[in-house]
Design an enzyme around this catalytic site. Structure first.
Site, short mmCIF file in Angstrom:
data_model
loop_
_atom_site.label_atom_id
_atom_site.label_comp_id
_atom_site.label_asym_id
_atom_site.label_seq_id
_atom_site.Cartn_x
_atom_site.Cartn_y
_atom_site.Cartn_z
N SER A 52 0.62 -10.09 -0.41
CA SER A 52 -0.05 -11.19 -1.13
C SER A 52 0.72 -11.54 -2.39
CB SER A 52 -1.49 -10.79 -1.47
OG SER A 52 -1.52 -9.52 -2.11
N GLU A 189 -10.06 -6.46 7.34
CA GLU A 189 -10.19 -7.68 6.53
C GLU A 189 -10.94 -8.78 7.30
OE1 GLU A 189 -6.59 -9.15 4.69
OE2 GLU A 189 -7.60 -10.98 4.01
O1 KIV Z 1 -1.39 -8.19 0.84
C1 KIV Z 1 -2.51 -7.81 0.44
O2 KIV Z 1 -2.88 -7.98 -0.74
C2 KIV Z 1 -3.39 -7.15 1.39
C3 KIV Z 1 -4.79 -6.85 0.94
C4 KIV Z 1 -5.56 -8.09 0.84
C5 KIV Z 1 -5.44 -5.84 1.80
O3 KIV Z 1 -3.00 -6.87 2.48
#
Ligand code: KIV
Length: 280
Positions: A52, A189
Site C-alpha cells: 500500500s 481482507e
Molecule cells: O499493503 C497493505 O497495506 C496490506 C494491508 C492492508 C493488509 O496488505
C-alpha cells in the site's frame, strides 16, 4: 511519544505471533518510514511494510505501482525505526506469482537486505507452492486472502468477498491452503463478517482482519488511514483515530500567514552575533 530504541534484541518473533492464536488480539499497523516506525513500535505487535506504500506515499492508483526496490527501501527504514515489533514486508505484484523459485529469490532478497522477520504475499490455493517454498527456505510467510489489492484490476475493482456459497467455500479453501503451506498467520481482507469469523474458527494459525471481523485473532489498518492523513477516499472499514489532515493544513496555513506577515522567523529562530546566546 517515541521512546529511545533499546539496544537489546527484544523483537516479537513470528513464532510468538503464531502462539497468540485465540489469545489476546494481535495489534498490527502498516508503517513505511523511520519516524512512524519509531512512534508505533511501543504500541503494536507487528508492523507491516505493505505494498500500500505505493498508493499511500508514492501516489500510485493501485498497489501494482510497488517494486521490490521500493519495498526494500521502506523495509530498511522501518527496521531502523523499530526494536520491538515483528516486521513483515510485502512481496509486490510480479515478484512471486510465476514460480516457487522466483518467490524464494524475491523473499530472500527482501529478508537479506532489510533484516525483516517475514514476508507477506497475496493468494490462497493458487499460491500454496510459493508459500511452501519460501517457508522451506527458512523464511516465515504471512498469507493474504479475501480481497487482494494486487488483483483489483483483474477483479474489476475492490469487491467484498464471501457473498455467495461458492465464494465462501473458495475462501475457506484458500485459508486452509495458506495454513497447510506453512504460513504463520494470514490477513483476511474485505470479507463478509461471519465468513471471516468462521474461517478464524476453522484454522489453527492467527487471522488478521482488515474489513473482516472483530472475531479475527488480530486487526490491521493502514497507518495513514487510521490517523486521518489519507487525502483520497477512506474505505468504510477504517476508523480514523486522529485528524492529521486538519493538523497539517492548519500548521501550513499558520506558517504561510506568519511568513507573509514577517512574524516568522522571530527572535527565537535566528542566530545572534553572540555565540554563547545561541548555545543556551
Ligand atoms: O499493503 C497493505 O497495506 C496490506 C494491508 C492492508 C493488509 O496488505
Amino acid at each position: 511519544m517515541a521512546t529511545e530504541l533499546p539496544t537489546t534484541d527484544i523483537r516479537i518473533s513470528t513464532e510468538a505471533i503464531r502462539r497468540r492464536k485465540g489469545g489476546t488480539p494481535i495489534v498490527c499497523l502498516t508503517a513505511y518510514t523511520y519516524p512512524v516506525a519509531r512512534l508505533l513500535d511501543d504500541h503494536v505487535d507487528l508492523l507491516l511494510v505493505g505494498d500500500s506504500v505505493a498508493m499511500v506515499l508514492h501516489g500510485h492508483k493501485t498497489t501494482l505501482g510497488a517494486s521490490l526496490e521500493m519495498m526494500i527501501a521502506h523495509g530498511q527504514a522501518v527496521m531502523r525505526g523499530s526494536a520491538r515489533a515483528c516486521v513483515v514486508v510485502d512481496l509486490p505484484a510480479g515478484t512471486y506469482e510465476d514460480s516457487a523459485a522466483l518467490a524464494v529469490a524475491s523473499a530472500r532478497r527482501v529478508v537479506d537486505e532489510t533484516g525483516c522477520h517475514a514476508v507477506k504475499l497475496e493468494g490462497g490455493v493458487d499460491m500454496n507452492r510459493q508459500i511452501a517454498a519460501i517457508v522451506d527456505a527458512g523464511i516465515p510467510v504471512m498469507g493474504h486472502i479475501g480481497l487482494q489489492p494486487q488483483s483489483v484490476e483483474k477483479d474489476g475493482g475492490y469487491k467484498i468477498k464471501g457473498r455467495t456459497e461458492e465464494a465462501v467455500a473458495a475462501l475457506l479453501r484458500d485459508a486452509l491452503a495458506v495454513e497447510n503451506a506453512g504460513a504463520f498467520s494470514v490477513v483476511i481482507e474485505g470479507t463478509v463478517e461471519t465468513v471471516a469469523a468462521d474461517i478464524t474458527r476453522s484454522i489453527a494459525i492467527p487471522t488478521i482482519g482488515i474489513g473482516a471481523s472483530g472475531d479475527c485473532d488480530g486487526q490491521i489498518l493502514v497507518i495513514d488511514d487510521m490517523v486521518g492523513l489519507t487525502v483520497d477516499r477512506v474505505p468504510k472499514f477504517v476508523k480514523e483515530y486522529a485528524d492529521l489532515r486538519g493538523v497539517i493544513s492548519h500548521a501550513a496555513e499558520t506558517y504561510a500567514a506568519e511568513v507573509r506577515s514577517r512574524t516568522f522567523p522571530g527572535p527565537g529562530h535566528v542566530f545572534s552575533a553572540t555565540k554563547s546566546r545561541d548555545d543556551a
